[in-house]
Design a protein around this motif. Structure first.
Motif, PDB file in Angstrom:
ATOM      1  N   TYR A  18     -70.368 -22.497  31.868  1.00 37.53           N
ATOM      2  CA  TYR A  18     -70.943 -22.930  33.084  1.00 37.53           C
ATOM      3  C   TYR A  18     -72.478 -22.565  33.026  1.00 37.53           C
ATOM      4  O   TYR A  18     -72.895 -21.241  32.768  1.00 37.53           O
ATOM      5  CB  TYR A  18     -70.208 -22.208  34.041  1.00 37.53           C
ATOM      6  CG  TYR A  18     -70.744 -22.458  35.517  1.00 37.53           C
ATOM      7  CD1 TYR A  18     -70.203 -23.852  36.221  1.00 37.53           C
ATOM      8  CD2 TYR A  18     -71.549 -21.729  36.386  1.00 37.53           C
ATOM      9  CE1 TYR A  18     -70.722 -23.965  37.468  1.00 37.53           C
ATOM     10  CE2 TYR A  18     -71.927 -22.069  37.453  1.00 37.53           C
ATOM     11  CZ  TYR A  18     -71.533 -23.166  38.086  1.00 37.53           C
ATOM     12  OH  TYR A  18     -72.006 -23.600  39.374  1.00 37.53           O
ATOM     13  N   LEU A  19     -73.171 -23.707  33.489  1.00 39.58           N
ATOM     14  CA  LEU A  19     -74.560 -23.315  33.617  1.00 39.58           C
ATOM     15  C   LEU A  19     -75.120 -22.997  35.032  1.00 39.58           C
ATOM     16  O   LEU A  19     -75.899 -22.388  35.487  1.00 39.58           O
ATOM     17  CB  LEU A  19     -75.469 -24.362  32.733  1.00 39.58           C
ATOM     18  CG  LEU A  19     -77.192 -24.020  32.978  1.00 39.58           C
ATOM     19  CD1 LEU A  19     -77.160 -22.847  32.084  1.00 39.58           C
ATOM     20  CD2 LEU A  19     -77.698 -25.187  32.390  1.00 39.58           C
ATOM     21  N   GLY A  20     -74.738 -24.090  35.943  1.00 37.15           N
ATOM     22  CA  GLY A  20     -75.158 -23.588  37.405  1.00 37.15           C
ATOM     23  C   GLY A  20     -75.407 -25.267  38.115  1.00 37.15           C
ATOM     24  O   GLY A  20     -75.164 -26.338  37.505  1.00 37.15           O
ATOM     25  N   ASP A  21     -76.320 -25.327  39.046  1.00 33.35           N
ATOM     26  CA  ASP A  21     -76.534 -26.404  39.687  1.00 33.35           C
ATOM     27  C   ASP A  21     -77.112 -27.607  38.835  1.00 33.35           C
ATOM     28  O   ASP A  21     -77.908 -27.316  37.949  1.00 33.35           O
ATOM     29  CB  ASP A  21     -77.613 -26.089  40.872  1.00 33.35           C
ATOM     30  CG  ASP A  21     -77.819 -27.082  42.049  1.00 33.35           C
ATOM     31  OD1 ASP A  21     -77.873 -28.288  41.720  1.00 33.35           O
ATOM     32  OD2 ASP A  21     -77.635 -26.672  43.301  1.00 33.35           O
ATOM     33  N   LEU A  43     -86.470 -23.070  38.629  1.00 28.75           N
ATOM     34  CA  LEU A  43     -85.733 -22.018  37.698  1.00 28.75           C
ATOM     35  C   LEU A  43     -85.056 -21.053  38.619  1.00 28.75           C
ATOM     36  O   LEU A  43     -83.970 -20.729  38.319  1.00 28.75           O
ATOM     37  CB  LEU A  43     -86.858 -21.324  37.090  1.00 28.75           C
ATOM     38  CG  LEU A  43     -86.250 -20.431  35.743  1.00 28.75           C
ATOM     39  CD1 LEU A  43     -85.550 -21.311  34.895  1.00 28.75           C
ATOM     40  CD2 LEU A  43     -87.656 -20.081  34.830  1.00 28.75           C
ATOM     41  N   LEU A  45     -84.661 -20.777  42.303  1.00 21.78           N
ATOM     42  CA  LEU A  45     -84.040 -21.105  43.748  1.00 21.78           C
ATOM     43  C   LEU A  45     -82.852 -22.006  43.819  1.00 21.78           C
ATOM     44  O   LEU A  45     -82.740 -22.869  42.891  1.00 21.78           O
ATOM     45  CB  LEU A  45     -84.973 -21.564  44.793  1.00 21.78           C
ATOM     46  CG  LEU A  45     -86.275 -20.558  45.059  1.00 21.78           C
ATOM     47  CD1 LEU A  45     -87.213 -21.156  46.373  1.00 21.78           C
ATOM     48  CD2 LEU A  45     -86.093 -19.273  45.389  1.00 21.78           C
ATOM     49  N   ARG A  46     -81.839 -21.902  44.659  1.00 18.31           N
ATOM     50  CA  ARG A  46     -80.610 -22.416  44.299  1.00 18.31           C
ATOM     51  C   ARG A  46     -80.235 -22.823  45.892  1.00 18.31           C
ATOM     52  O   ARG A  46     -80.268 -22.154  46.787  1.00 18.31           O
ATOM     53  CB  ARG A  46     -79.483 -21.670  43.764  1.00 18.31           C
ATOM     54  CG  ARG A  46     -79.681 -21.487  42.367  1.00 18.31           C
ATOM     55  CD  ARG A  46     -79.653 -22.703  41.461  1.00 18.31           C
ATOM     56  NE  ARG A  46     -79.805 -22.129  40.143  1.00 18.31           N
ATOM     57  CZ  ARG A  46     -80.941 -22.042  39.504  1.00 18.31           C
ATOM     58  NH1 ARG A  46     -82.056 -22.320  40.041  1.00 18.31           N
ATOM     59  NH2 ARG A  46     -81.087 -21.586  38.194  1.00 18.31           N
ATOM     60  N   ASP A  47     -79.476 -24.098  46.131  1.00 16.98           N
ATOM     61  CA  ASP A  47     -79.039 -24.335  47.346  1.00 16.98           C
ATOM     62  C   ASP A  47     -77.795 -23.553  47.514  1.00 16.98           C
ATOM     63  O   ASP A  47     -77.389 -23.122  48.865  1.00 16.98           O
ATOM     64  CB  ASP A  47     -78.483 -25.880  47.652  1.00 16.98           C
ATOM     65  CG  ASP A  47     -79.944 -26.934  47.542  1.00 16.98           C
ATOM     66  OD1 ASP A  47     -80.960 -26.147  48.241  1.00 16.98           O
ATOM     67  OD2 ASP A  47     -79.861 -27.979  47.435  1.00 16.98           O
ATOM     68  N   ASN A  48     -76.975 -23.352  46.448  1.00 13.14           N
ATOM     69  CA  ASN A  48     -75.832 -22.598  46.769  1.00 13.14           C
ATOM     70  C   ASN A  48     -75.005 -22.769  47.824  1.00 13.14           C
ATOM     71  O   ASN A  48     -74.488 -21.858  48.622  1.00 13.14           O
ATOM     72  CB  ASN A  48     -76.233 -20.998  46.719  1.00 13.14           C
ATOM     73  CG  ASN A  48     -75.090 -20.247  46.680  1.00 13.14           C
ATOM     74  OD1 ASN A  48     -74.073 -20.334  45.851  1.00 13.14           O
ATOM     75  ND2 ASN A  48     -75.322 -18.662  47.189  1.00 13.14           N
ATOM     76  N   PRO A  49     -74.546 -24.084  47.885  1.00 16.47           N
ATOM     77  CA  PRO A  49     -73.861 -24.378  49.320  1.00 16.47           C
ATOM     78  C   PRO A  49     -72.372 -23.881  49.181  1.00 16.47           C
ATOM     79  O   PRO A  49     -71.680 -23.940  48.263  1.00 16.47           O
ATOM     80  CB  PRO A  49     -73.706 -25.967  49.186  1.00 16.47           C
ATOM     81  CG  PRO A  49     -73.820 -26.518  47.438  1.00 16.47           C
ATOM     82  CD  PRO A  49     -74.642 -24.916  47.138  1.00 16.47           C
ATOM     83  N   HIS A  53     -70.427 -29.320  45.514  1.00 17.81           N
ATOM     84  CA  HIS A  53     -71.623 -28.708  44.368  1.00 17.81           C
ATOM     85  C   HIS A  53     -71.454 -29.512  43.287  1.00 17.81           C
ATOM     86  O   HIS A  53     -70.419 -29.638  42.654  1.00 17.81           O
ATOM     87  CB  HIS A  53     -71.334 -27.355  44.395  1.00 17.81           C
ATOM     88  CG  HIS A  53     -72.404 -26.418  43.515  1.00 17.81           C
ATOM     89  ND1 HIS A  53     -72.114 -25.629  42.573  1.00 17.81           N
ATOM     90  CD2 HIS A  53     -73.760 -26.609  43.766  1.00 17.81           C
ATOM     91  CE1 HIS A  53     -73.287 -25.188  42.166  1.00 17.81           C
ATOM     92  NE2 HIS A  53     -74.245 -25.660  42.695  1.00 17.81           N
ATOM     93  N   ARG A  71     -67.694 -30.433  42.478  1.00 13.53           N
ATOM     94  CA  ARG A  71     -66.467 -29.660  42.759  1.00 13.53           C
ATOM     95  C   ARG A  71     -66.965 -28.775  44.184  1.00 13.53           C
ATOM     96  O   ARG A  71     -67.948 -28.534  44.551  1.00 13.53           O
ATOM     97  CB  ARG A  71     -66.565 -28.257  41.646  1.00 13.53           C
ATOM     98  CG  ARG A  71     -65.199 -27.385  41.827  1.00 13.53           C
ATOM     99  CD  ARG A  71     -65.235 -26.606  40.404  1.00 13.53           C
ATOM    100  NE  ARG A  71     -66.707 -25.496  40.567  1.00 13.53           N
ATOM    101  CZ  ARG A  71     -66.674 -24.667  41.267  1.00 13.53           C
ATOM    102  NH1 ARG A  71     -65.617 -24.053  41.598  1.00 13.53           N
ATOM    103  NH2 ARG A  71     -67.799 -23.977  41.389  1.00 13.53           N
TER     104      ARG A  71
END
Lengths: 95, 416
Positions: A18-21, A43, A45-49, A53, A71
């Protein structure tokens, strides 16, 4: 979790890395005036909802393709799986 | 009411009818000097130290559910200060010193038990790394003892020392590390803060911030608007969700970290053991249950539950280290939401919005930090300057190049 791979069919999530957004596909322009600020945001900051996603999964134990998986982070329900390559090409990138 | 042995004896003789509620259930006032958003360990500690050490009287703690219903009730209760980097070491050692005097200060039994924390090594290179860490710890004022194999064997005769892949060559012990009772910490801080006049308001969800021209003047809640000169957010696990209401994006991903506990067994594990190479750590609770855990599940989630593959992986690590636990039965598993930051270290900082403060990004290590986090956050809120021990926990550290990456794995939250 089962990820329905567009080419290989349903695969167990433990085969993936898994890498992320999925916004990580959209690398900023390094020649832009504010490239430093853009790369910081890209690099770090993320929305991280909590909810839908779009995220990057790498089929490390399989065909080694990158996928964009949509997902729900509150239920883990997967509603869409695309090849990251297709997403990037559709988004205007040349490879 | 102060607790004492005489009081317990007297109540025991009179049917325990004289105990009173430990804290009040006040209605929210329309305005406070300081609002702390989040009634977990860190939030309650912040309110306590604001009242106790920094002389503030008009404080409210707003909690969406009940106090202690978040991560402080979902961890594995380990306290330690075995950090390597200069930005971390003194902070966690400050926390350890506060733990050591916590029960006397709060007049509450938090069951702080300094039973020792040992990290195992499996190669010469790893032993060198542990020796370096031990030296860094001692420079930061903490205690560290490098153990050879025989010394580890004395306390833990049942490890698989001759494991083909991970033979145990020694360990790094922090004798002052150990465990504490998570709920006791919450209740102790809540009671002490309440006695100093802090309003602890439960079932009060913050739905928005009152922000005008870059100034935060309070919050909207499920129980009405509450104004405040200063609003301090302290909601690790849900930080991104809450700060999104202030239009802030954070360097954080939310992940789930699982923990597991077995049936109660006779005392067998004297302290906390960390088998990092096998992604496994374990301690034994006072009730006898083996409390253990491993890695985060590794993908973004807000569900407080993890998957079976990670449970299986943790159990494999455990059985590899101590084959005797293969027949212990797991009674319960649970998951806590952790704010995984981009370098594995937390934030205690002001925001770009005047009057709005942020504390979060504790990754899987927030519990041990509870006292120092509360103290340093209170310092920042009260004085608007950084406490020297927490000055590195800045939100802009990625832009300024001052990352605090203990693991050295870069901006990949699920690897920290």
């Amino acid at each position: 979790m089962i990820i329905n791979h567009p080419l290989l069919g349903p695969r167990d999530a433990s085969e993936f890395y898994y890498l992320g957004d999925a916004s990580l596909i959209n690398r900023p322009d390094w020649q832009a005036e504010d490239a430093i600020a853009q790369f910081h945001d890209y690099l770090y900051l993320r929305d991280n909802p909590a909810g839908k996603h779009r995220e990057l999964w790498y089929h490390e134990q399989g065909d080694r393709s990158w996928l964009v998986v949509t997902r729900d982070t509150t239920t883990h329900e997967i509603t869409k799986v695309e090849l990251a390559r297709d997403v990037a090409l559709t988004g205007g990138q040349d490879k | 009411m102060r607790y004492s042995a005489a009081k317990i004896l007297w109540q025991g003789l009179t049917g325990n009818r004289g105990w009173k509620s430990v804290w009040r259930e006040p209605q929210p006032k329309s305005e406070y000097d300081i609002i702390v958003v989040g009634g977990g360990g860190h939030g309650l500690a912040t309110a306590y130290y604001l009242a106790k050490k920094f002389g503030h009287k008009n404080i409210a703690v707003l909690e969406k559910g009940w106090i202690g219903s978040g991560n402080v009730g979902r961890n594995t209760t380990i306290i330690r200060s075995n950090y390597l980097l200069p930005g971390n070491g003194p902070f966690y050692e400050m926390s350890m010193k506060l733990w050591e005097n916590l029960e006397q200060e709060l007049n509450y039994n938090a069951m702080v038990s300094q039973r020792g924390v040992v990290y195992l090594s499996h190669s010469d290179a790893q032993r060198d790394t542990l020796a370096r860490r031990g030296n860094a710890m001692r420079l930061a004022g903490a205690d560290a003892v490098l153990l050879d194999e025989a010394e580890v064997r004395k306390n833990f005769p049942y490890f698989d020392y001759d494991n083909a892949r991970f033979p145990i060559t020694g360990g790094l012990l922090q004798p002052r590390g150990g465990t504490a009772r998570h709920d006791g910490v919450v209740w102790g801080y809540a009671r002490a803060a309440d006695q100093l006049g802090v309003d602890i308001i439960q079932n009060c969800e913050v739905t928005n911030f009152l922000i005008d021209n870059g100034v935060c003047s309070g919050v909207e809640t499920s129980r009405g608007v509450i104004k405040a000169k200063k609003t301090a957010v302290c909601v690790a696990g849900s930080s991104s969700k809450v700060m999104a209401k202030a239009n802030m994006r954070l360097p954080i991903e939310s992940h789930v970290l699982q923990a597991y506990v077995t049936e109660g067994l006779k005392p067998v594990i004297p302290g906390v053991v960390v088998f990092g190479a096998g992604h496994f750590y374990i301690s034994q609770s006072d009730k006898g249950g083996l409390v253990f855990g491993g890695d985060v599940d590794g993908y973004n989630t807000y569900a407080q539950r993890g998957g079976m593959p990670v449970l299986e992986h943790s159990c494999e690590g455990g059985v590899a280290l101590m084959p005797m636990i293969s027949r212990a039965r797991v009674l319960r598993t649970w998951g806590g939401l952790v704010d995984m930051s981009m370098d594995g270290s937390p934030f205690i900082d002001k925001t770009a919005i005047s009057g709005l403060y942020f504390n979060g990004g504790w990754c899987y290590g927030g519990f041990k930090a509870t006292p120092a986090s509360g103290y340093c956050y209170a310092h920042l809120i009260a004085k608007d300057t950084y406490h020297p021990n927490a000055a590195a926990y800045r939100l802009d550290r990625y832009l300024s190049g001052r990352m605090l990456d203990e693991r050295g794995v870069g901006a990949q939250p699920n690897l920290h």
